[in-house]
Scaffold this active site. Structure first.
Site, PDB file in Angstrom:
ATOM      1  N   SER A 199     -20.413-101.012  11.454  1.00 32.99           N
ATOM      2  CA  SER A 199     -20.013 -99.704  11.942  1.00 32.99           C
ATOM      3  C   SER A 199     -18.619 -99.841  12.560  1.00 32.99           C
ATOM      4  O   SER A 199     -18.430-100.619  13.490  1.00 32.99           O
ATOM      5  CB  SER A 199     -21.026 -99.228  12.989  1.00 32.99           C
ATOM      6  OG  SER A 199     -20.585 -98.039  13.604  1.00 32.99           O
ATOM      7  N   LYS A 230     -19.612 -98.238   7.737  1.00 35.85           N
ATOM      8  CA  LYS A 230     -19.812 -96.925   8.373  1.00 35.85           C
ATOM      9  C   LYS A 230     -18.550 -96.584   9.150  1.00 35.85           C
ATOM     10  O   LYS A 230     -18.036 -97.411   9.895  1.00 35.85           O
ATOM     11  CB  LYS A 230     -21.031 -96.991   9.297  1.00 35.85           C
ATOM     12  CG  LYS A 230     -21.208 -95.782  10.202  1.00 35.85           C
ATOM     13  CD  LYS A 230     -22.611 -95.754  10.781  1.00 35.85           C
ATOM     14  CE  LYS A 230     -22.626 -95.533  12.282  1.00 35.85           C
ATOM     15  NZ  LYS A 230     -23.990 -95.537  12.833  1.00 35.85           N
ATOM     16  N   LYS A 286     -16.732 -93.933  11.855  1.00 28.37           N
ATOM     17  CA  LYS A 286     -16.919 -92.873  12.853  1.00 28.37           C
ATOM     18  C   LYS A 286     -15.888 -91.784  12.593  1.00 28.37           C
ATOM     19  O   LYS A 286     -14.702 -92.086  12.380  1.00 28.37           O
ATOM     20  CB  LYS A 286     -16.718 -93.453  14.258  1.00 28.37           C
ATOM     21  CG  LYS A 286     -17.773 -94.479  14.656  1.00 28.37           C
ATOM     22  CD  LYS A 286     -19.106 -93.816  14.956  1.00 28.37           C
ATOM     23  CE  LYS A 286     -20.080 -94.828  15.555  1.00 28.37           C
ATOM     24  NZ  LYS A 286     -21.382 -94.210  15.850  1.00 28.37           N
ATOM     25  N   ASP A 305     -20.343 -91.248  10.421  1.00 24.66           N
ATOM     26  CA  ASP A 305     -21.152 -90.905  11.603  1.00 24.66           C
ATOM     27  C   ASP A 305     -20.302 -90.060  12.543  1.00 24.66           C
ATOM     28  O   ASP A 305     -19.260 -90.507  13.034  1.00 24.66           O
ATOM     29  CB  ASP A 305     -21.610 -92.191  12.320  1.00 24.66           C
ATOM     30  CG  ASP A 305     -22.598 -91.919  13.460  1.00 24.66           C
ATOM     31  OD1 ASP A 305     -22.898 -90.733  13.724  1.00 24.66           O
ATOM     32  OD2 ASP A 305     -23.059 -92.894  14.086  1.00 24.66           O
ATOM     33  N   GLU A 325     -24.032 -88.929   9.134  1.00 19.43           N
ATOM     34  CA  GLU A 325     -24.988 -89.114  10.222  1.00 19.43           C
ATOM     35  C   GLU A 325     -24.657 -88.165  11.372  1.00 19.43           C
ATOM     36  O   GLU A 325     -23.501 -88.090  11.807  1.00 19.43           O
ATOM     37  CB  GLU A 325     -24.892 -90.577  10.671  1.00 19.43           C
ATOM     38  CG  GLU A 325     -25.889 -91.018  11.705  1.00 19.43           C
ATOM     39  CD  GLU A 325     -25.703 -92.502  12.083  1.00 19.43           C
ATOM     40  OE1 GLU A 325     -25.033 -93.252  11.341  1.00 19.43           O
ATOM     41  OE2 GLU A 325     -26.209 -92.890  13.144  1.00 19.43           O
ATOM     42  N   ASP A 358     -29.690 -89.059  13.800  1.00 18.03           N
ATOM     43  CA  ASP A 358     -29.750 -90.169  14.757  1.00 18.03           C
ATOM     44  C   ASP A 358     -30.145 -89.572  16.107  1.00 18.03           C
ATOM     45  O   ASP A 358     -31.341 -89.490  16.441  1.00 18.03           O
ATOM     46  CB  ASP A 358     -28.377 -90.872  14.790  1.00 18.03           C
ATOM     47  CG  ASP A 358     -28.241 -91.945  15.873  1.00 18.03           C
ATOM     48  OD1 ASP A 358     -29.191 -92.169  16.633  1.00 18.03           O
ATOM     49  OD2 ASP A 358     -27.146 -92.564  15.972  1.00 18.03           O
ATOM     50  N   LYS A 399     -33.629 -95.965  15.450  1.00 22.89           N
ATOM     51  CA  LYS A 399     -33.261 -96.894  16.527  1.00 22.89           C
ATOM     52  C   LYS A 399     -34.496 -96.971  17.402  1.00 22.89           C
ATOM     53  O   LYS A 399     -34.797 -95.998  18.123  1.00 22.89           O
ATOM     54  CB  LYS A 399     -32.101 -96.346  17.358  1.00 22.89           C
ATOM     55  CG  LYS A 399     -30.753 -96.404  16.670  1.00 22.89           C
ATOM     56  CD  LYS A 399     -29.647 -95.862  17.567  1.00 22.89           C
ATOM     57  CE  LYS A 399     -28.331 -95.820  16.806  1.00 22.89           C
ATOM     58  NZ  LYS A 399     -27.300 -95.032  17.527  1.00 22.89           N
ATOM     59  N   GLY A 428     -27.922 -99.269  15.467  1.00 25.65           N
ATOM     60  CA  GLY A 428     -27.676-100.174  16.586  1.00 25.65           C
ATOM     61  C   GLY A 428     -26.889 -99.499  17.689  1.00 25.65           C
ATOM     62  O   GLY A 428     -26.413 -98.371  17.549  1.00 25.65           O
TER      63      GLY A 428
HETATM   64  O1  OSB Z   1     -24.237 -93.568  16.758  1.00 21.66           O
HETATM   65  O2  OSB Z   1     -24.950 -95.256  15.734  1.00 21.66           O
HETATM   66  C1  OSB Z   1     -24.339 -94.776  16.694  1.00 21.66           C
HETATM   67  C2  OSB Z   1     -22.837 -97.557  18.865  1.00 21.66           C
HETATM   68  C3  OSB Z   1     -23.026 -97.034  20.119  1.00 21.66           C
HETATM   69  C4  OSB Z   1     -23.599 -95.794  20.251  1.00 21.66           C
HETATM   70  C5  OSB Z   1     -23.975 -95.071  19.109  1.00 21.66           C
HETATM   71  C6  OSB Z   1     -23.819 -95.597  17.844  1.00 21.66           C
HETATM   72  C7  OSB Z   1     -23.195 -96.849  17.724  1.00 21.66           C
HETATM   73  C8  OSB Z   1     -22.882 -97.476  16.433  1.00 21.66           C
HETATM   74  C9  OSB Z   1     -22.756 -98.980  16.424  1.00 21.66           C
HETATM   75  O3  OSB Z   1     -22.616 -96.856  15.440  1.00 21.66           O
HETATM   76  C10 OSB Z   1     -23.843 -99.666  15.696  1.00 21.66           C
HETATM   77  C11 OSB Z   1     -23.843-101.151  15.953  1.00 21.66           C
HETATM   78  O4  OSB Z   1     -23.136-101.862  15.231  1.00 21.66           O
HETATM   79  O5  OSB Z   1     -24.551-101.609  16.878  1.00 21.66           O
HETATM   80 MG    MG Z   2     -25.183 -92.745  15.004  1.00 24.59          MG
END
Ligand code: OSB
Ligand code: MG
Length: 373
Positions: free
Chosen positions: A140, A166, A168, A193, A218, A243, A267, A295
């Site tokens: 991510s 992924k 953001k 995401d 997402e 999510d 999660k 995660g």
């Molecule tokens: O939205 O999935 C999310 C990290 C912190 C808070 C929210 C998210 C995330 C990630 C990181 O996308 C996922 C990871 O590599 O742990």
């Molecule tokens: Mg997310």
């Protein structure tokens, strides 16, 4: 197993690189680590609530309060036979799934150790296929200072062997960036995401990505919304994943009934733990949803438990579970490595979480510690 003592640690660890999302940028990660003691065994849990209420209303400080004043007193001295008992003991406390999941993880770890099983094996007991030895993972990538830097970071992670990316996104950091990513990496599985940064009025932004063949988008809309997602989904071609707005198997049932998503990011920490996560897994399988394990920049403690969840047979898409080096230079537990040939991580086979805590490192990063007996 009588729950004899619980230790709580508030820790703060530097990330190897800043992590930017639509709700802010993190350089340092605060979280809680919990140790549950019984019969000479120790079960570990990680609370992923961080220092600000951006992803969830919970923070490391509210989780400390809820755990120490309500959840830990509700379980201390209780006879724990199976981890599924725990949620009943915690039911009086409304909400606070991230705090609850900390105890839930420790209860799964310690009972798996007692049973002579890895956490993956214990979670997979209802399934004839059992658990997978390795799980598909991706990386991510947070928001970056420029599009060019984003392309460099993608290339770096592809070079390391990650097979799924992924990205953001947020308003103003979307169409141009994702078109560039698709043009530069035409064959790479890419997903987006938004962390709740848009509204239904922004449908045209997602429609403009219809032909870019992204794996999914997402949580584009409200962090507590299911209905508007059900309105957006038929307007776009990219599969829609939830999510933030799924906090329980009940929420997953509402989302399925409203046809609000194609995919759920499971999660376990967001849904009060592994017992509830497995219910969502089963519901998702029964209704043909895509499923994967997300995660929250976990330490090795949380990462081991994510891997066990991701090893279940209904998980169909690569997880946000990267190698330790993507997050921390010096973790508090055994590091995890990427199998670069197939973008997988090997699920621990030791008892319970199957990791070793580096107690000296844990002490080094601890800002506050308290024991409850
Ligand atoms: O939205 O999935 C999310 C990290 C912190 C808070 C929210 C998210 C995330 C990630 C990181 O996308 C996922 C990871 O590599 O742990
Ligand atoms: Mg997310």
């Amino acid at each position: 197993m009588k729950i004899e003592r619980i230790d709580l640690y508030y820790i703060s660890m530097p990330l190897v690189s800043p992590f930017g999302t639509s709700f802010g940028t993190q350089l340092q990660r605060d979280c809680l680590i919990l140790a549950l003691h019984s019969e000479g065994l120790t079960g570990w849990g990680e609370c992923v609530a961080t220092n600000d209420p951006g992803y969830s209303y919970e923070t490391a400080v509210t989780a400390w309060h809820i755990l120490s004043d309500f959840l830990i007193p509700a379980v201390l001295g209780k006879e724990l036979n199976e981890p599924e008992q725990l949620q009943g003991w915690l039911r009086k406390v409304r909400g606070h799934p991230l705090a609850k999941a900390t105890l839930d993880q420790a209860a799964w770890d310690i009972t798996a150790q007692r049973d002579g099983l890895s956490l993956a094996q214990k979670l997979a007991q209802p399934y004839p296929e059992g658990s997978r030895e390795c799980v598909k993972v991706g990386v991510s990538i947070g928001t970056q200072p420029s599009i060019a830097q984003t392309m460099d970071v993608i290339a770096k992670h592809l070079g390391e062997g990650y097979g799924r990316i992924k990205l953001k996104i947020k308003p103003g950091w979307d169409i141009k960036m994702v078109w560039q990513a698709r043009n530069t990496f035409p064959d790479v599985p890419i997903m987006l995401d938004a962390n709740s940064a848009y509204t239904l009025d922004d449908a045209i932004i997602f429609q403009s990505m219809d032909e870019l063949d992204f794996l999914m988008i997402e949580q584009p809309l409200g962090y507590d919304d299911i209905y508007d997602h059900s309105q957006l989904r038929p307007q776009i071609k990219t599969p829609l994943c939830l999510d933030e707005s799924i906090h329980s198997a009940e929420h997953a049932r509402y989302a399925i009934a409203l046809q609000a998503c194609d995919i759920i990011n499971i999660k376990p920490t967001r849904v009060s733990g592994w017992t509830e996560a497995r219910k969502i897994h089963d519901l998702g399988v029964a209704h043909g949803l895509g499923l994967w394990v997300g995660g929250m920049l976990e330490t090795g403690v949380g990462r081991a438990a994510q891997l066990a969840m991701a090893s279940l047979p209904g998980i169909s898409l690569p997880g946000d579970i990267s190698a330790t080096a993507r997050y921390y230079e010096n973790d508090i537990a055994t590091p995890f490595y990427l199998n670069a040939e197939d973008s997988t991580i090997t699920v621990p086979t030791g008892l319970g979480l199957g990791i070793e805590l580096d107690m000296a490192r844990l002490k080094e990063v601890t800002l506050k510690q308290e024991s409850f007996a």
